[in-house]
Design a protein around this motif. Structure first.
Motif, PDB file in Angstrom:
ATOM      1  N   THR A 178       0.853  -1.197   0.000  1.00  0.00           N
ATOM      2  CA  THR A 178       0.000   0.000   0.000  1.00  0.00           C
ATOM      3  C   THR A 178       0.890   1.248   0.000  1.00  0.00           C
ATOM      4  O   THR A 178       2.023   1.216   0.490  1.00  0.00           O
ATOM      5  N   GLN A 179       0.361   2.323  -0.569  1.00  0.00           N
ATOM      6  CA  GLN A 179       1.068   3.603  -0.453  1.00  0.00           C
ATOM      7  C   GLN A 179       0.085   4.752  -0.311  1.00  0.00           C
ATOM      8  O   GLN A 179      -0.904   4.840  -1.055  1.00  0.00           O
ATOM      9  N   GLN A 180       0.373   5.582   0.670  1.00  0.00           N
ATOM     10  CA  GLN A 180      -0.490   6.735   0.915  1.00  0.00           C
ATOM     11  C   GLN A 180      -0.022   7.936   0.086  1.00  0.00           C
ATOM     12  O   GLN A 180       1.120   7.988  -0.365  1.00  0.00           O
ATOM     13  N   THR A 181      -0.895   8.910  -0.079  1.00  0.00           N
ATOM     14  CA  THR A 181      -0.595  10.168  -0.770  1.00  0.00           C
ATOM     15  C   THR A 181       0.655  10.807  -0.146  1.00  0.00           C
ATOM     16  O   THR A 181       0.746  10.927   1.081  1.00  0.00           O
ATOM     17  N   ARG A 182       1.606  11.220  -0.987  1.00  0.00           N
ATOM     18  CA  ARG A 182       2.912  11.660  -0.477  1.00  0.00           C
ATOM     19  C   ARG A 182       2.917  13.055   0.141  1.00  0.00           C
ATOM     20  O   ARG A 182       3.485  13.294   1.191  1.00  0.00           O
ATOM     21  N   GLU A 183       2.303  13.984  -0.548  1.00  0.00           N
ATOM     22  CA  GLU A 183       2.447  15.391  -0.162  1.00  0.00           C
ATOM     23  C   GLU A 183       1.525  15.687   1.028  1.00  0.00           C
ATOM     24  O   GLU A 183       0.322  15.406   0.982  1.00  0.00           O
TER      25      GLU A 183
END
Ligand SMILES: C[S@@+](CC[C@H](N)C(=O)[O-])C[C@H]1O[C@@H](n2cnc3c(N)ncnc32)[C@H](O)[C@@H]1O
Ligand code: SF4
Length: 378
Positions: free
Chosen positions: A281-286
């Motif tokens: 999984t990866q969350q929104t970076r900014e």
């Protein structure tokens, strides 16, 4: 496949000042820290991901960054309480807070401990004033010493010091001085990282002059000797611990355990044994976008079966002890013969050793870990 232990990583993306070598998802804090809003968003993020891991209590938590120690003990406590209520903790659980020595006020560590933190990782980097300045650090060596004193006074004796070596124009003697200064603070764990010039950083645009490979080899030989003589054992490429002080959270990564990742840019890995699936999984970076987004903006991608040996080995070979056949099979759901076939060419080159039912990098392989991993990718 059997579901492995489950950990939680929470990312805190702000720093007082961005360091010129750092390519982590971290940003100079330019306005007031949105402390409550960020903790609320982390709690919602956790809620929305918790559905996939019901009935699996957390074995460790890592509050990383960025600089989580910019957040007050009350704020950290609010996140930890929520994680306990929602997922449950094994007993004892390891809860690590990353801290920058430049952000620690008197008495602060005792409050973090009261909030549930059991371990601290302090970014010391160096004890040489000139190096600290070049590295753009916001603290002096004395501030690191004071932070370590505070840790001992707070009873948080299970702490790590991060050090970097191969610094601009550093000699083996200077690297050893740094290590001695770190050991004098009586940490339970030391992480030593080779300064890497990462694309897109200030250092990449104007690279400092670093020591040659031969000089770096000498640094490593001397530091290993000093660490062993001081009662530390190397258990991972960059990790040295006193007896009983290995980092539970990092060991979970290196043994291909599961972890939820919450916060801006956080990564996670979750197994679903009944369906023979492993999802990254990866969350929104900014940060601003993360705060504004729906937690459901999380990107989920399952790991293809053919990538599993590489994904597993990328972690397992970091450990001095390597991994067992049983671990490989239970965590990837693949027969160990798949790994053996993939490893055959590098076994011939003496980079990996097979002993009974374990597999590990040889000392030579440990230095050329990338070659092992590239062979597994082919
Ligand atoms: C995410 S940072 C967190 C610690 C905290 N933000 C601090 O710097 O005090 C984790 C560690 O990675 C290491 N690190 C970061 N960038 C690096 C680089 N380019 N090369 C080597 N080590 C690096 C540093 O030792 C740092 O303490
Ligand atoms: S304080 Fe840590 S996370 Fe922040 S920029 Fe420096 S090394 Fe990176």
């Amino acid at each position: 496949m059997i579901n492995p232990p489950l950990a939680l990583y929470a990312h805190f993306p702000w720093c007082v000042q961005k360091c010129p070598y750092c390519d982590f998802n971290s940003y100079t804090l330019k306005e007031q820290l949105p402390e409550d809003r960020y903790i609320d968003t982390l709690r919602r993020d956790l809620d929305s991901q918790a559905a996939g891991v019901e009935g699996r209590p957390l074995t460790s938590i890592f509050l990383g960054g960025g600089t989580p120690s910019l957040f007050s003990p009350q704020a950290i406590g609010r996140l930890l309480e929520h994680a306990r209520a929602r997922l449950g903790f094994v007993d004892p659980i390891e809860i690590t807070l990353e801290a920058n020595p430049g952000t620690i006020e008197r008495g602060r560590f005792a409050e973090y401990r009261a909030a549930g933190v059991t371990r601290v990782s302090l970014g010391a980097q160096s004890f040489d004033a000139r190096q600290l300045e070049r590295l753009g650090r916001i603290h002096s060596a004395d501030e690191t010493r004071r932070a370590a004193e505070e840790l001992h006074a707070a009873g948080l004796t299970n702490f790590n010091l991060d050090l970097m070596y191969a610094l601009p124009e550093q000699t083996p003697a200077a690297a050893e001085d740094d290590l001695r200064a770190a050991l004098a603070l009586e940490p339970a764990h030391i992480s030593q990282y080779h300064l890497t010039i990462e694309p897109g950083t200030v250092f990449a645009a104007a690279p400092p002059s670093q020591p040659t490979d031969e000089v770096v080899d000498e640094m490593l030989d001397r530091s290993l000797r000093l660490l062993v003589d001081s009662g530390f054992e190397q258990y991972e490429v960059s990790g040295y611990a006193r007896a009983g002080a290995r980092c539970v959270h990092n060991l979970n990564y290196w043994t291909f355990g599961d972890y939820m990742g919450i916060g801006a840019g956080a990564h996670g890995k979750i197994s679903d044994a009944p369906r023979d699936l492993i999802v990254r999984t990866q969350q929104t970076r900014e940060p601003r976008r993360y705060l504004a987004a729906d937690p459901e903006a999380l990107v989920r991608k399952s790991i293809a079966v053919r990538e599993l040996p590489f994904e597993f080995a990328m972690n397992g070979f970091r450990l001095v002890e390597g991994f067992s056949d049983r671990q490989f099979e239970s965590r990837t759901g693949l027969p160990v013969s798949v790994m053996e076939r993939a490893l055959a060419p590098i076994r011939e080159r003496g980079l990996v050793a097979r002993e009974r039912d374990t597999c590990r990098a040889t000392p030579q392989g440990f230095r050329f870990l990338n070659d092992i991993l590239v062979a597994l990718l082919d």
